[in-house]
Write a protein that holds these residues in place. Structure first.
Motif, PDB file in Angstrom:
ATOM      1  N   ASP A  11      64.899  22.350  68.379  1.00 19.87           N
ATOM      2  CA  ASP A  11      64.957  21.370  67.289  1.00 19.87           C
ATOM      3  C   ASP A  11      66.072  20.391  67.615  1.00 19.87           C
ATOM      4  O   ASP A  11      67.106  20.789  68.146  1.00 19.87           O
ATOM      5  CB  ASP A  11      65.230  22.071  65.954  1.00 19.87           C
ATOM      6  CG  ASP A  11      64.998  21.154  64.764  1.00 19.87           C
ATOM      7  OD1 ASP A  11      65.847  20.270  64.523  1.00 19.87           O
ATOM      8  OD2 ASP A  11      63.971  21.312  64.081  1.00 19.87           O
ATOM      9  N   ARG A  17      69.345  24.279  63.590  1.00 22.83           N
ATOM     10  CA  ARG A  17      69.340  25.424  64.501  1.00 22.83           C
ATOM     11  C   ARG A  17      70.412  26.434  64.088  1.00 22.83           C
ATOM     12  O   ARG A  17      70.160  27.643  64.092  1.00 22.83           O
ATOM     13  CB  ARG A  17      69.587  24.968  65.944  1.00 22.83           C
ATOM     14  CG  ARG A  17      68.509  24.050  66.505  1.00 22.83           C
ATOM     15  CD  ARG A  17      68.592  23.968  68.035  1.00 22.83           C
ATOM     16  NE  ARG A  17      69.921  23.656  68.527  1.00 22.83           N
ATOM     17  CZ  ARG A  17      70.382  22.430  68.716  1.00 22.83           C
ATOM     18  NH1 ARG A  17      69.622  21.383  68.420  1.00 22.83           N
ATOM     19  NH2 ARG A  17      71.601  22.233  69.197  1.00 22.83           N
ATOM     20  N   ASP A  35      67.311  20.821  72.361  1.00 19.56           N
ATOM     21  CA  ASP A  35      67.143  19.744  71.395  1.00 19.56           C
ATOM     22  C   ASP A  35      66.176  18.653  71.848  1.00 19.56           C
ATOM     23  O   ASP A  35      66.034  17.627  71.185  1.00 19.56           O
ATOM     24  CB  ASP A  35      68.498  19.117  71.066  1.00 19.56           C
ATOM     25  CG  ASP A  35      69.184  18.503  72.288  1.00 19.56           C
ATOM     26  OD1 ASP A  35      68.596  18.542  73.387  1.00 19.56           O
ATOM     27  OD2 ASP A  35      70.306  17.995  72.132  1.00 19.56           O
ATOM     28  N   ASP A  55      60.145  22.590  66.910  1.00 25.56           N
ATOM     29  CA  ASP A  55      59.985  21.425  66.045  1.00 25.56           C
ATOM     30  C   ASP A  55      58.843  20.561  66.581  1.00 25.56           C
ATOM     31  O   ASP A  55      58.765  20.308  67.792  1.00 25.56           O
ATOM     32  CB  ASP A  55      61.298  20.627  66.035  1.00 25.56           C
ATOM     33  CG  ASP A  55      61.291  19.504  65.014  1.00 25.56           C
ATOM     34  OD1 ASP A  55      60.324  19.396  64.237  1.00 25.56           O
ATOM     35  OD2 ASP A  55      62.257  18.723  64.994  1.00 25.56           O
ATOM     36  N   LYS A 105      59.785  23.638  57.120  1.00 25.43           N
ATOM     37  CA  LYS A 105      61.223  23.907  57.155  1.00 25.43           C
ATOM     38  C   LYS A 105      61.780  24.320  55.796  1.00 25.43           C
ATOM     39  O   LYS A 105      62.968  24.620  55.687  1.00 25.43           O
ATOM     40  CB  LYS A 105      61.967  22.688  57.703  1.00 25.43           C
ATOM     41  CG  LYS A 105      61.685  22.443  59.185  1.00 25.43           C
ATOM     42  CD  LYS A 105      62.511  21.315  59.750  1.00 25.43           C
ATOM     43  CE  LYS A 105      62.246  21.151  61.236  1.00 25.43           C
ATOM     44  NZ  LYS A 105      63.052  20.073  61.852  1.00 25.43           N
TER      45      LYS A 105
END
Length: 207
Positions: A11, A17, A35, A55, A105
């Motif tokens: 993510d 995270r 990332d 993600d 999320k």
């Protein structure tokens, strides 16, 4: 952490995270974080985790690029897509690439842990999306969306004719827990019997 699933977090928001790592605690073993697309591909190939929390929106090409790069060479790695919303367009590309489930999320810690531990990662819901023709835009059922991933898994098995005992064995949970899930599903769907539940699932082709 012996026996805990080995997880990689992908993510582009470090705070998210850190939050996931803190919330999951010792339920899983976080073996790495990334990332962006290429760092994620390199990391996953190197550590070969059990599950990747991925993600769907990454600056270097999106989550589907990570799945596509890994699935052929490391088919045992399972991907669970993370999305800020439940809009189909946000997750469909990652699902078609090979992710076996998705969560938003806003998911609770318990539900996220449940999704990670589930051996199919909600694949029963997503098989239809990954197999659908590209021109067909999947639609989400508001009633189905209110069920948790584990409730959907129980629903699918009920619809296939499994007994409570068989479901418990399939999902590695107790019969009492199965009964609790079924009661919750019946309440949320405003149904009164297992027969109605089976018919409801059949109408939506969840069997």
């Amino acid at each position: 952490m012996s026996g805990a699933p080995r997880v990689v977090l992908v993510d582009d928001h470090g705070l998210f995270r850190s939050g996931v790592r803190a919330e999951l605690g010792r339920q899983v073993e976080v073996v790495g974080e990334a990332d962006d697309v290429q760092p994620a591909i390199d990391l996953i190939a190197a550590v070969q985790p059990d599950v990747v929390l991925l993600d769907v929106h990454l600056p270097g090409g999106g989550g589907q690029a990570v799945v596509q790069a890994i699935k052929a060479s490391h088919p045992s790695v399972r991907f669970l897509a993370l999305s800020a919303s439940d809009a189909p367009e946000d997750v469909i590309a990652v699902i078609r690439a090979g992710a076996r489930g998705y969560v938003t999320k806003t998911i609770s810690t318990a539900e996220l842990a449940d999704a990670i531990f589930s051996h199919r990662l909600a694949g029963f819901v997503l098989d239809a999306f990954s197999a659908a023709p590209a021109e067909v835009k999947p639609s989400f059922d508001p009633e189905l969306d209110q069920l948790t991933s584990r409730e959907r898994e129980v629903l699918r098995l009920i619809a296939q004719g499994y007994t409570y005992k068989e479901i418990a064995g399939e999902l590695y949970i107790s019969v009492k827990t199965v009964e609790s899930h079924v009661s919750s599903v019946l309440r949320k769907l405003q149904l009164s019997s297992r027969h109605q539940l089976t018919r409801w699932a059949a109408e939506r082709r969840l069997t």
